[in-house]
Design an enzyme around this catalytic site. Sequence first.
Site, mmCIF file in Angstrom:
data_model
loop_
_atom_site.group_PDB
_atom_site.id
_atom_site.type_symbol
_atom_site.label_atom_id
_atom_site.label_comp_id
_atom_site.label_asym_id
_atom_site.label_seq_id
_atom_site.Cartn_x
_atom_site.Cartn_y
_atom_site.Cartn_z
ATOM 1 N N LEU A 1 4.918 4.513 -5.481
ATOM 2 C CA LEU A 1 4.591 3.918 -4.262
ATOM 3 C C LEU A 1 5.631 2.524 -4.188
ATOM 4 O O LEU A 1 5.536 1.967 -5.454
ATOM 5 C CB LEU A 1 3.213 3.333 -3.876
ATOM 6 C CG LEU A 1 2.268 4.426 -3.877
ATOM 7 C CD1 LEU A 1 1.199 4.572 -5.190
ATOM 8 C CD2 LEU A 1 1.446 4.347 -2.671
ATOM 9 N N ASP A 2 6.534 2.466 -3.384
ATOM 10 C CA ASP A 2 7.044 0.996 -3.108
ATOM 11 C C ASP A 2 5.832 0.017 -3.001
ATOM 12 O O ASP A 2 5.075 0.240 -2.506
ATOM 13 C CB ASP A 2 8.221 1.114 -2.044
ATOM 14 C CG ASP A 2 8.955 -0.267 -2.067
ATOM 15 O OD1 ASP A 2 9.160 -0.779 -3.099
ATOM 16 O OD2 ASP A 2 9.365 -0.422 -0.887
ATOM 17 N N LYS A 3 6.415 -1.254 -3.297
ATOM 18 C CA LYS A 3 5.197 -2.273 -2.927
ATOM 19 C C LYS A 3 5.320 -2.733 -1.699
ATOM 20 O O LYS A 3 4.291 -2.940 -0.830
ATOM 21 C CB LYS A 3 5.240 -3.465 -4.023
ATOM 22 C CG LYS A 3 4.415 -4.477 -3.640
ATOM 23 C CD LYS A 3 4.563 -5.714 -4.804
ATOM 24 C CE LYS A 3 5.896 -6.650 -4.403
ATOM 25 N NZ LYS A 3 5.702 -7.329 -3.092
ATOM 26 N N THR B 1 4.341 -1.284 1.841
ATOM 27 C CA THR B 1 3.766 -0.089 1.607
ATOM 28 C C THR B 1 2.379 -0.273 1.129
ATOM 29 O O THR B 1 1.159 -0.094 1.950
ATOM 30 C CB THR B 1 4.355 1.000 0.632
ATOM 31 O OG1 THR B 1 5.395 1.400 0.891
ATOM 32 C CG2 THR B 1 3.461 2.226 0.086
#
Length: 686
Positions: free
Chosen positions: A385-387, A390
């Site tokens: 996951l990107d931060k 997201t």
Amino acid sequence: MQMDCPVEEGLIRKKLDGMPEVKELDFNLMQRVLTVVHTPDALDPVLVAIRSLGFEPELPDSSGQHAVKEEKKKSWWPLALAGAAAIAAEAMHWVGMPEWVEAALALIAVSACGLTTYKKGWIALRNGNLNINALMSIAVTGALALGQWPEAAMVMVLFTIAELIEAKSLDRARNAIGSLMKLTPDTATVQQQDGSWKETDAKSVSLDSVVRVRPGERIALDGIVTRGRTAINQAPITGESLPVDKGEGDPVFAGTVNGSGGFEYRVTAAAGNTTLARIIHAVEEAQGAKAPTQRFVDRFSRIYTPVVFIIAVAVAVLPPLTGGGSWQEWIYKALVMLVIACPCALVISTPVTIVSGLTSAARRGILIKGGVYLEEGRRLKWLALDKTGTLTHGKPVQTDVVIYAGVTESEGRALAASLAGYSDHPVSQAVAAAAKGTQRYTVDSFEALAGRGVRGVINGKTYNLGNLRLTEETLACPPAVKEALARLETQGKTVVLLSDKMQVLGLFAVADTVKESSREAIKALHSLGVSTVMLTGDNAHTASAIASQVGIDEARGDQLPEDKLRAVESFAAQGTTGMVGDGINDAPALARADIGFAMGAMGTDTAIETADVALMDDDLRKIPAFVRLSRQTYNVLVQNIVMAIGIKAVFLALTIAGMGTMWMAVFADVGASLLVVANGLRLLRK
């Protein structure tokens, strides 16, 4: 075209595959669309070949769309007559009436409802194809020849009734995604050049037109609010249950429902290019791409029918030749087996299930670009996951303020907000927004210092607002300030220092706050056995802090796009890996992942077109919902295959054992089809 059963696809495929002018065939049975790639001069021969099979092809219009024609309702009285005659034939048999009475009633029943089956069966046999119509025609004719009058009549009636029910069930699956299109109204209230308002066909409304929406109305087209405030139910696109507040400058989408406020908006997309229209188009395209299970079933069915047909011939011939019984007895058993030989239930089970799953996902705001991803989701082992945007809101806010001697707290906030208000950096904007309503000073000689912060003169005195590097250009930062700075950064916060030429006046900490839904999503993913890793360009302290807040298994900071790609590759070697991004950034990692998830794709062309799975809003909880739906879909696929093959196997065994009858075989064939279709349609329920 009127393709009602997968075996009819086989009939068309065999006919066209034999034509050298035809280069490629692509069937979408659920939408009844056949795409033929052929040589420039071959259209007419292709149409003639299709018509020779009893189908009437309808060409798309200039826009590539197929006209939707309402099918003529069939008269009910022939089937009613056939049913009455079949029941009467059965009654005559039991009361011992002359055989010619049974024969006459049976012939009336077969003629009243079976001529279409005989016509299709003859076309199939003429083209060397053993579909259900051919097999049923042979079986009923054989039963009549053997003098099984009541049974032949009842079998044809039951088959016709079952075919009608199956067609209705398949229509429900076909029309499931089309029901989304009905969410958009046909007309919109458009402002005219003279300022008046006129009800206009939505398809004819041009871009930049101004549309008025009354309370409670559905929105006809995508656009941007120009006047008014309201709350809009966006569930048809995003699946979210709560209405979303909208005001000037906010986007609105076709098919959504206005709340209690009236508003006006400027049209940004034509009727055929709205977000909802693109979703429907994407799902329809996904229906045409066969999932792995569907490809397996297609291969199996091509072997199954010929094998069962050969077994039926052997059953009819070998036992009588070896003295194992009478010809009539074994020919009857062979005819029963012919009815069972059609793999219609098996073949139709997979597309109905996949289409239902894709449509169910679309209704929840999850756009899946093909059955392969719907099936693959159940195997998900790792999710990267990107931060920003997201796991977090993507909009930093001020979280902490520490003021030192030299200024009061109100003055320190005012000085910081005054400097920050001149900058467009997200951190500065967060500091300025937190001091809304606070006194502001005029800033002279303002400078934006790349990578360090900002500087300006207030009331003749120079102030800095920036990182530690900028502060230490003018003074030695005290150890106590450095300790406070390190403590805040360890919590995953970005800190800027307010200073003059003599001392540090204050610290302002800013953080991108975590979405509550992210915590719930990660917890749900872990309960499903999916491990999680965060890949972010932020520093390692911030990455670790956010990961611990959300409950992520592993965090990697300072990640460039190529680093994210390598990380996804390493996880993919351990099992099926997904990557969550915004559909535009992190493109290499998204492309390499087994399943690429785009967040917040509503209204974004790129995300809808490029992602394997597009989440129409920013709610990460849709990913565990996708995994659960994938597993449920696979379970239904397995159930349908087991039911279709199991029912056939049981009746084959019963027939060989002498306990199977022809009407039982009809139930085994069409009854199995009805069961698998009904089972597949369960996925449409929320």
